[in-house]
Design a protein around this motif. Structure first.
Motif: not given
Length: 170
Positions: A106-116
């Protein structure tokens, strides 16, 4: 807008999502199927993607030392949104570890991984939003001191400096 190289790693996704809205013209590339395609979005996830985009913009503004406009999302809104994308520590066969999304794709998961990942390697604070109120374009600050204020010195920076010059001359 500024012709510079994209942010490194997963931050390129975050940067490109924030930059789907041209603040000056009001053009939103998420309005078109072509603009939604890189993010895997359909019409159903559009409102959530826009909310995420503006919360990311608020964090980028904070990185640059600018408060969000009145009534706009804040970095606290990004924190709230990211609770919906739980991460887990995944250890690879070679012993390396990384945070990965529990529900990937999901977009939210991809963004969370990128930020982490960006937080872990120290690059997250370098993703900023332009100081110009009519721009707010996200950019990756590659300057040695990490003190850039505008997405482009030749456009937004030059406009700001010209306004300051004219104000002093008046």
């Amino acid at each position: 807008m500024n012709g510079r190289a994209a942010a490194p790693g997963g931050l390129a996704l975050v940067e490109s999502l924030v930059n789907t809205l041209d603040v000056e013209s009001g053009t939103d590339t998420l309005d078109t199927p072509t603009g939604r395609a890189p993010f895997g979005l359909t019409g159903d996830g559009l409102a959530a993607a826009r909310e995420l985009r503006e919360a990311l913009r608020a964090a980028c503004l904070a990185h640059a030392g600018h408060p969000p406009p009145p009534g706009a999302p804040t970095p606290a809104d990004l924190d709230r949104l990211l609770t919906g994308a739980p991460l887990r520590l995944a250890v690879a066969a070679d012993g390396t570890a990384a945070l990965t999304a529990v529900t990937p794709g999901t977009l939210l998961a991809r963004v969370a991984e990128a930020i982490a990942a960006a937080a872990a390697d120290g690059t997250w604070p370098r993703l900023k939003a332009c100081e110009a109120e009519t721009c707010r374009w996200a950019y990756y600050d590659r300057s040695p001191a990490a003190r850039r204020r505008w997405c482009s010195m030749s456009v937004c920076g030059a406009r700001a400096k010209m306004r300051t010059y004219r104000a002093r001359r008046a």
